[in-house]
Design a protein around this motif. Structure first.
Motif, PDB file in Angstrom:
ATOM      1  N   ARG A   1       0.045   8.677 -16.675  1.00 22.62           N
ATOM      2  CA  ARG A   1       0.329   9.639 -15.620  1.00 22.62           C
ATOM      3  C   ARG A   1      -0.674   9.503 -14.481  1.00 22.62           C
ATOM      4  O   ARG A   1      -1.797   9.025 -14.670  1.00 22.62           O
ATOM      5  CB  ARG A   1       0.288  11.071 -16.175  1.00 22.62           C
ATOM      6  N   VAL A   2      -0.270   9.950 -13.310  1.00 19.50           N
ATOM      7  CA  VAL A   2      -1.144  10.021 -12.152  1.00 19.50           C
ATOM      8  C   VAL A   2      -1.125  11.448 -11.643  1.00 19.50           C
ATOM      9  O   VAL A   2      -0.055  12.074 -11.554  1.00 19.50           O
ATOM     10  CB  VAL A   2      -0.690   9.051 -11.036  1.00 19.50           C
TER      11      VAL A   2
ATOM     12  N   GLU B   1       1.410  16.215 -10.534  1.00 21.14           N
ATOM     13  CA  GLU B   1       1.198  15.269 -11.623  1.00 21.14           C
ATOM     14  C   GLU B   1       2.515  14.561 -11.919  1.00 21.14           C
ATOM     15  O   GLU B   1       3.567  15.207 -11.963  1.00 21.14           O
ATOM     16  CB  GLU B   1       0.673  15.961 -12.869  1.00 21.14           C
ATOM     17  N   THR B   2       2.448  13.246 -12.073  1.00 17.79           N
ATOM     18  CA  THR B   2       3.652  12.430 -12.199  1.00 17.79           C
ATOM     19  C   THR B   2       3.489  11.423 -13.324  1.00 17.79           C
ATOM     20  O   THR B   2       2.437  10.787 -13.446  1.00 17.79           O
ATOM     21  CB  THR B   2       3.918  11.665 -10.882  1.00 17.79           C
ATOM     22  N   ALA B   3       4.523  11.269 -14.127  1.00 14.93           N
ATOM     23  CA  ALA B   3       4.535  10.228 -15.153  1.00 14.93           C
ATOM     24  C   ALA B   3       4.941   8.910 -14.506  1.00 14.93           C
ATOM     25  O   ALA B   3       6.040   8.787 -13.962  1.00 14.93           O
ATOM     26  CB  ALA B   3       5.498  10.591 -16.273  1.00 14.93           C
TER      27      ALA B   3
ATOM     28  N   ARG C   1       5.516  11.802  -5.698  1.00 14.89           N
ATOM     29  CA  ARG C   1       6.823  11.194  -5.934  1.00 14.89           C
ATOM     30  C   ARG C   1       6.675   9.695  -6.199  1.00 14.89           C
ATOM     31  O   ARG C   1       5.967   8.996  -5.486  1.00 14.89           O
ATOM     32  CB  ARG C   1       7.723  11.440  -4.722  1.00 14.89           C
ATOM     33  N   ILE C   2       7.362   9.207  -7.232  1.00 15.71           N
ATOM     34  CA  ILE C   2       7.399   7.776  -7.512  1.00 15.71           C
ATOM     35  C   ILE C   2       8.366   7.119  -6.527  1.00 15.71           C
ATOM     36  O   ILE C   2       9.547   7.472  -6.468  1.00 15.71           O
ATOM     37  CB  ILE C   2       7.857   7.494  -8.953  1.00 15.71           C
ATOM     38  N   LEU C   3       7.889   6.170  -5.734  1.00 15.60           N
ATOM     39  CA  LEU C   3       8.713   5.494  -4.744  1.00 15.60           C
ATOM     40  C   LEU C   3       9.490   4.348  -5.368  1.00 15.60           C
ATOM     41  O   LEU C   3      10.649   4.129  -5.031  1.00 15.60           O
ATOM     42  CB  LEU C   3       7.837   4.997  -3.597  1.00 15.60           C
ATOM     43  N   TRP C   4       8.838   3.598  -6.247  1.00 14.75           N
ATOM     44  CA  TRP C   4       9.519   2.569  -7.031  1.00 14.75           C
ATOM     45  C   TRP C   4       8.617   2.149  -8.176  1.00 14.75           C
ATOM     46  O   TRP C   4       7.410   2.379  -8.141  1.00 14.75           O
ATOM     47  CB  TRP C   4       9.944   1.361  -6.194  1.00 14.75           C
ATOM     48  N   SER C   5       9.234   1.545  -9.185  1.00 11.91           N
ATOM     49  CA  SER C   5       8.482   1.067 -10.343  1.00 11.91           C
ATOM     50  C   SER C   5       9.193  -0.149 -10.918  1.00 11.91           C
ATOM     51  O   SER C   5      10.423  -0.148 -11.066  1.00 11.91           O
ATOM     52  CB  SER C   5       8.375   2.162 -11.401  1.00 11.91           C
TER      53      SER C   5
END
Length: 368
Positions: A190-191, A204-206, A251-255
């Motif tokens: 997580r971040v 907080e984001t996984a 927010r996750i932009l891409w992974s």
């Protein structure tokens, strides 16, 4: 036991890069398409910990595992100051140009000003991540997921946040940086964005969800070495993925799936990193689409890369410093340092490129 496990994991990772790994193919003859000249060299002592070379206002802050800490003029290599702490180090160096901070293997945070020790504070646990010095404060991230903040001038503890411990922790440096007025920290997969004034979470984001049948397979952590453009922070989750996160919102932009252990680098157009087997990959920064990949360094142990200008540069465990075109990964030049191998990702200080070997030799080059 958790901290013993961290060391065990380090040993396992070292074994993966040991003598039983497949032999890499011989390097092709070097054809220098890019001029790079050596300008100075120095030494700081054997680097046997996850060193972070910090560059601020033309000074490079470096350290050796024996407790030597130095601020160097990045253009000439001359000492601005040098201190001998007489204690082995586990993490460093963090600096804002005034204060410099390291952590000893005895879990002691040590802060210096112009080479003089200002104060020391005992930390709860093993610390492998270089302290972050920012806003007249010193922040630390320990292996038990504790984040602490101290007053940089006097050493008073301002706050401390501890997360639930994991069965295993990774024996290398993690993510700890500031983006605007947010402290960005990696906790396992997580971040989190923390308020640096009190440690409270803003978001907080996984990044990834651990998977596997045992604790080793489920081991995941966000490692040191990231690429920032504005609020966008691109990072690596050990063994799982390379991802980009909006540090303002979480927010996750891409992974993208990626099986590597070192951090990444990049610029406004791309993100680049190496896999555990030595493959190099480059992704488009805007959406994570693959730009190119290079396999000719397979089975070499590579440092994290650095993108500079039209090229990218990284070191290997034989002491080679490789310069590649960032457009397609083609070779531009190759230089030799020493046979102990490159210990840390190369760093740019103005127009000077710095590389540090595991022997503690510091090499300065000027790419042209």
């Amino acid at each position: 036991m958790r901290y013993l496990f961290a060391l065990v994991v380090s040993v396992v990772l070292a074994a993966c890069a040991g003598p039983d790994r497949p032999k890499p193919a011989a390097l092709a003859p070097n054809v220098p398409l890019m001029n790079v000249r050596a300008v100075w060299s120095g030494s700081v002592g054997t680097v046997d910990f996850p060193l972070d070379v910090r560059v601020v206002d033309g000074r490079a802050y470096v350290a050796g595992g024996n407790g030597t800490v130095a601020a160097l003029d990045a253009q000439t290599g001359a000492d601005v100051w040098r201190a001998h702490l007489d204690t082995p180090l586990s993490a460093g160096v963090g600096s804002d140009g005034r204060y410099a901070a390291v952590v000893s293997r005895a879990n002691e945070l040590i802060v210096l000003e112009e080479g003089k020790v200002l104060w020391r504070q005992k930390l709860k646990a093993l610390t492998l991540t270089a302290p972050l010095v920012a806003g007249a404060r010193v922040f630390t991230l320990s292996s038990d997921r504790t984040v602490s903040a101290f007053d940089a001038a006097g050493g008073q503890k301002l706050w401390q946040q501890t997360r639930t411990g994991d069965p295993l922790v990774l024996g290398q440096a993690g993510l700890l940086t500031a983006v605007g007025d947010t402290l960005v920290v990696g906790f396992a997969g997580r971040v989190a964005g923390l308020n640096p004034a009190n440690g409270n979470a803003r978001w907080e984001t996984a990044v990834v969800s651990p998977r596997g049948t045992n604790e080793v397979e489920r081991l995941v952590d966000v490692v040191a070495g990231f690429s920032r453009e504005g609020n966008q922070v691109c990072l690596r989750a050990f063994q799982y993925a390379v991802s980009c996160v909006d540090a303002a919102s979480g927010r996750i932009l891409w992974s993208k799936t990626a099986n590597g252990g070192n951090g990444v680098s990049g610029d406004a157009a791309m993100v680049v990193g190496s896999e555990g087997d030595g493959r190099l990959y480059a992704w488009k920064r805007k959406d994570g689409d693959r730009l190119w990949d290079v396999e000719r360094y397979r089975f070499r142990v590579l440092s994290a890369p650095l993108v500079i200008g039209r090229s990218l540069v990284f070191g290997d465990d034989s002491g080679n410093l490789h310069f590649l075109s960032k457009d397609d990964g083609s070779a531009l030049n190759r230089l030799m340092t020493d046979d102990s191998g490159i210990a840390v990702a190369p760093v740019l200080a103005g127009k000077t490129l710095l590389a540090v070997s595991r022997r503690g030799s510091i090499y300065a080059f000027r790419p042209e």
